[in-house]
Design a protein around this motif. Structure first.
Motif, PDB file in Angstrom:
ATOM      1  N   ASP A  65       8.373  43.390  41.614  1.00 50.76           N
ATOM      2  CA  ASP A  65       9.117  44.867  41.992  1.00 50.76           C
ATOM      3  C   ASP A  65       8.337  45.503  42.086  1.00 50.76           C
ATOM      4  O   ASP A  65       6.945  45.185  42.197  1.00 50.76           O
ATOM      5  CB  ASP A  65       9.353  46.321  39.807  1.00 50.76           C
ATOM      6  CG  ASP A  65      10.518  47.129  40.231  1.00 50.76           C
ATOM      7  OD1 ASP A  65      10.280  47.729  42.038  1.00 50.76           O
ATOM      8  OD2 ASP A  65      11.224  47.248  39.779  1.00 50.76           O
ATOM      9  N   PHE A  66       7.991  46.757  42.871  1.00 47.04           N
ATOM     10  CA  PHE A  66       6.942  47.416  43.945  1.00 47.04           C
ATOM     11  C   PHE A  66       6.812  48.400  43.643  1.00 47.04           C
ATOM     12  O   PHE A  66       8.091  50.023  43.490  1.00 47.04           O
ATOM     13  CB  PHE A  66       7.008  47.080  44.506  1.00 47.04           C
ATOM     14  CG  PHE A  66       5.694  47.594  46.119  1.00 47.04           C
ATOM     15  CD1 PHE A  66       5.010  47.595  45.615  1.00 47.04           C
ATOM     16  CD2 PHE A  66       6.163  48.104  46.495  1.00 47.04           C
ATOM     17  CE1 PHE A  66       3.918  48.250  46.245  1.00 47.04           C
ATOM     18  CE2 PHE A  66       5.259  48.764  47.889  1.00 47.04           C
ATOM     19  CZ  PHE A  66       3.882  49.276  47.470  1.00 47.04           C
ATOM     20  N   VAL A  67       5.768  49.388  42.791  1.00 44.41           N
ATOM     21  CA  VAL A  67       5.880  51.148  42.664  1.00 44.41           C
ATOM     22  C   VAL A  67       4.836  51.225  43.242  1.00 44.41           C
ATOM     23  O   VAL A  67       3.641  50.969  43.730  1.00 44.41           O
ATOM     24  CB  VAL A  67       5.469  51.488  40.877  1.00 44.41           C
ATOM     25  CG1 VAL A  67       5.224  53.077  41.043  1.00 44.41           C
ATOM     26  CG2 VAL A  67       6.142  50.822  40.109  1.00 44.41           C
ATOM     27  N   LYS A  68       5.821  52.431  44.262  1.00 46.03           N
ATOM     28  CA  LYS A  68       4.821  53.153  45.445  1.00 46.03           C
ATOM     29  C   LYS A  68       5.069  54.973  45.524  1.00 46.03           C
ATOM     30  O   LYS A  68       6.215  55.411  45.632  1.00 46.03           O
ATOM     31  CB  LYS A  68       5.717  52.123  46.881  1.00 46.03           C
ATOM     32  CG  LYS A  68       3.992  53.603  47.702  1.00 46.03           C
ATOM     33  CD  LYS A  68       5.161  52.587  49.092  1.00 46.03           C
ATOM     34  CE  LYS A  68       5.810  53.792  50.017  1.00 46.03           C
ATOM     35  NZ  LYS A  68       6.381  53.399  50.973  1.00 46.03           N
ATOM     36  N   SER A  69       3.217  55.239  45.296  1.00 47.01           N
ATOM     37  CA  SER A  69       3.060  57.098  45.873  1.00 47.01           C
ATOM     38  C   SER A  69       2.358  56.833  46.926  1.00 47.01           C
ATOM     39  O   SER A  69       1.966  56.444  47.361  1.00 47.01           O
ATOM     40  CB  SER A  69       3.398  57.453  43.797  1.00 47.01           C
ATOM     41  OG  SER A  69       1.573  57.356  43.676  1.00 47.01           O
ATOM     42  N   LYS A  70       2.366  58.000  46.783  1.00 46.42           N
ATOM     43  CA  LYS A  70       0.819  58.929  47.899  1.00 46.42           C
ATOM     44  C   LYS A  70      -0.350  57.977  47.175  1.00 46.42           C
ATOM     45  O   LYS A  70      -0.824  57.839  48.951  1.00 46.42           O
ATOM     46  CB  LYS A  70       1.249  60.547  47.880  1.00 46.42           C
ATOM     47  CG  LYS A  70       2.083  61.670  47.948  1.00 46.42           C
ATOM     48  CD  LYS A  70       2.325  62.893  47.860  1.00 46.42           C
ATOM     49  CE  LYS A  70       3.319  63.180  49.201  1.00 46.42           C
ATOM     50  NZ  LYS A  70       3.148  64.556  48.660  1.00 46.42           N
ATOM     51  N   PHE A  71      -0.678  58.030  46.352  1.00 47.96           N
ATOM     52  CA  PHE A  71      -1.690  58.082  45.376  1.00 47.96           C
ATOM     53  C   PHE A  71      -1.897  56.245  44.760  1.00 47.96           C
ATOM     54  O   PHE A  71      -3.123  56.012  44.280  1.00 47.96           O
ATOM     55  CB  PHE A  71      -3.133  59.070  44.681  1.00 47.96           C
ATOM     56  CG  PHE A  71      -2.890  59.768  46.376  1.00 47.96           C
ATOM     57  CD1 PHE A  71      -3.707  60.203  47.001  1.00 47.96           C
ATOM     58  CD2 PHE A  71      -1.673  61.392  45.875  1.00 47.96           C
ATOM     59  CE1 PHE A  71      -3.338  60.530  47.880  1.00 47.96           C
ATOM     60  CE2 PHE A  71      -2.370  61.861  47.277  1.00 47.96           C
ATOM     61  CZ  PHE A  71      -3.488  61.512  47.963  1.00 47.96           C
ATOM     62  N   TYR A  72      -0.797  55.785  43.801  1.00 53.76           N
ATOM     63  CA  TYR A  72      -0.828  54.525  43.512  1.00 53.76           C
ATOM     64  C   TYR A  72       0.453  53.698  44.235  1.00 53.76           C
ATOM     65  O   TYR A  72       1.577  54.001  44.294  1.00 53.76           O
ATOM     66  CB  TYR A  72      -0.349  55.363  41.818  1.00 53.76           C
ATOM     67  CG  TYR A  72       0.811  54.179  41.466  1.00 53.76           C
ATOM     68  CD1 TYR A  72      -0.996  53.965  39.756  1.00 53.76           C
ATOM     69  CD2 TYR A  72       1.015  53.271  41.212  1.00 53.76           C
ATOM     70  CE1 TYR A  72      -0.618  53.067  39.414  1.00 53.76           C
ATOM     71  CE2 TYR A  72       2.229  52.463  39.887  1.00 53.76           C
ATOM     72  CZ  TYR A  72       0.522  52.653  39.171  1.00 53.76           C
ATOM     73  OH  TYR A  72       0.532  51.721  37.954  1.00 53.76           O
ATOM     74  N   PHE A  73       0.011  52.463  44.131  1.00 50.24           N
ATOM     75  CA  PHE A  73       0.769  50.970  43.977  1.00 50.24           C
ATOM     76  C   PHE A  73       0.416  50.020  43.080  1.00 50.24           C
ATOM     77  O   PHE A  73      -0.151  49.956  43.290  1.00 50.24           O
ATOM     78  CB  PHE A  73       0.574  51.119  45.546  1.00 50.24           C
ATOM     79  CG  PHE A  73       0.264  51.893  47.023  1.00 50.24           C
ATOM     80  CD1 PHE A  73      -0.874  52.447  47.234  1.00 50.24           C
ATOM     81  CD2 PHE A  73       1.118  51.915  47.842  1.00 50.24           C
ATOM     82  CE1 PHE A  73      -0.846  54.149  47.936  1.00 50.24           C
ATOM     83  CE2 PHE A  73       1.070  52.883  48.857  1.00 50.24           C
ATOM     84  CZ  PHE A  73       0.370  53.540  48.922  1.00 50.24           C
ATOM     85  N   SER A  74       1.122  49.643  42.978  1.00 52.76           N
ATOM     86  CA  SER A  74       1.280  48.288  41.909  1.00 52.76           C
ATOM     87  C   SER A  74       2.361  47.568  42.290  1.00 52.76           C
ATOM     88  O   SER A  74       3.676  47.695  41.959  1.00 52.76           O
ATOM     89  CB  SER A  74       1.393  48.701  40.758  1.00 52.76           C
ATOM     90  OG  SER A  74       0.888  47.999  39.311  1.00 52.76           O
TER      91      SER A  74
END
Length: 274
Positions: free
Chosen positions: A256-265
């Motif tokens: 999976d890939f989690v993405k927000s404006k300032f967080y990537f994982s």
């Protein structure tokens, strides 16, 4: 326990190391962000990296990230965005555990547990959890949170101060969440190999991925000056991490890939190859 929201470049080799050393472009991880460092800088050893991380998360870093990892602490918009991204990562991992229905009575190792964001809900589900972190301040906070949130179940989770290299024991599942950002490529295989030795059935790991998008976000670096906030940060390509797992006898079952404006994982769940 740390994340990347922007990197210092928009191209490079498939195995990209974001590192404070020449000749590659260097970056500083400022709180939750990475900004480019200009000009050649001194090569530092992994021991120096480890000591810096330990000191950071026992002092300035603990104060900052403890607020981010809390639900009600007052934070700025950037920190709130990172809190949301981190929580999404935890919830997606817990969803995998719930879907498998195997939390109760199983043993889990949470390597780099922070303040217990994953260890505590795992214990609430009936798991037996061994959690550790390089930061004594983080471990103290995790114990206090567990005592408040778990009641009698607190006896099923243990917290210890330890770096990844000194982990021991054997567990059904080993987690390493948002920790690989502190390990350069040349140390990554050694670290994953050690985690592999502790995992009987499954590993779930996350890392800050190298993407072109991260390079495009480098302009955010100027918003967060201050050398006291910095720790070195490393990005890793998904193919490189997956290659290490395959070489060690693991295959990726879910991702999976989690993405927000300032967080990537990037999240990988690996199981032992048949």
């Amino acid at each position: 326990m740390a994340f990347v929201a922007s990197s210092g470049w928009a191209g490079g080799q498939s195995r990209t190391t974001v590192r404070l050393c020449a000749p590659r472009q260097a970056v500083r991880n400022v709180g939750a962000r990475v900004i480019p460092a200009r000009g050649p800088v001194m090569q530092l050893t992994q021991k120096d990296d480890k000591k810096e991380v330990e000191e950071y998360f026992n002092n300035t870093g603990f104060e900052r990230w403890n607020k981010i990892y809390s639900e009600d602490a007052e934070v700025n918009n950037v920190q709130k965005d990172i809190r949301t991204g981190h929580n999404q990562t935890i919830q997606r991992i817990l969803a995998w555990i719930d879907a498998d229905g195997d939390a109760q009575y199983k043993t889990f190792c949470d390597a780099g547990c922070g303040v217990g964001s994953l260890a505590i809900p795992l214990t609430q589900r009936g798991a037996i959890v061994s959690a550790s972190d390089i930061s004594a301040a983080m471990v103290k906070e995790a114990r206090e949170r567990a005592d408040v949130q778990l009641g009698d179940k607190a006896m099923n989770v243990s917290f210890a101060v330890s770096d990844l290299e000194n982990l021991s024991g054997s567990y059904d599942t080993v987690f390493c969440i948002d920790v690989m950002i502190h390990y350069p490529d040349e140390k990554l295989k050694e670290m994953i190999s050690h985690l592999s030795n502790c995992a009987e059935r499954r590993m779930i790991i996350t890392f800050a991925p190298y993407t072109i998008l991260l390079g495009m976000l480098k302009s955010f670096g100027s918003l967060f000056p201050g050398p006291s906030k910095a720790t070195r940060a490393y990005l890793h390509s998904e193919s490189y991490v997956e290659g290490i797992l395959k070489e060690l006898g693991w295959q990726v079952k879910r991702r999976d890939f989690v993405k927000s404006k300032f967080y990537f994982s990037t999240i990988l769940e690996a199981v032992k190859q048949a």
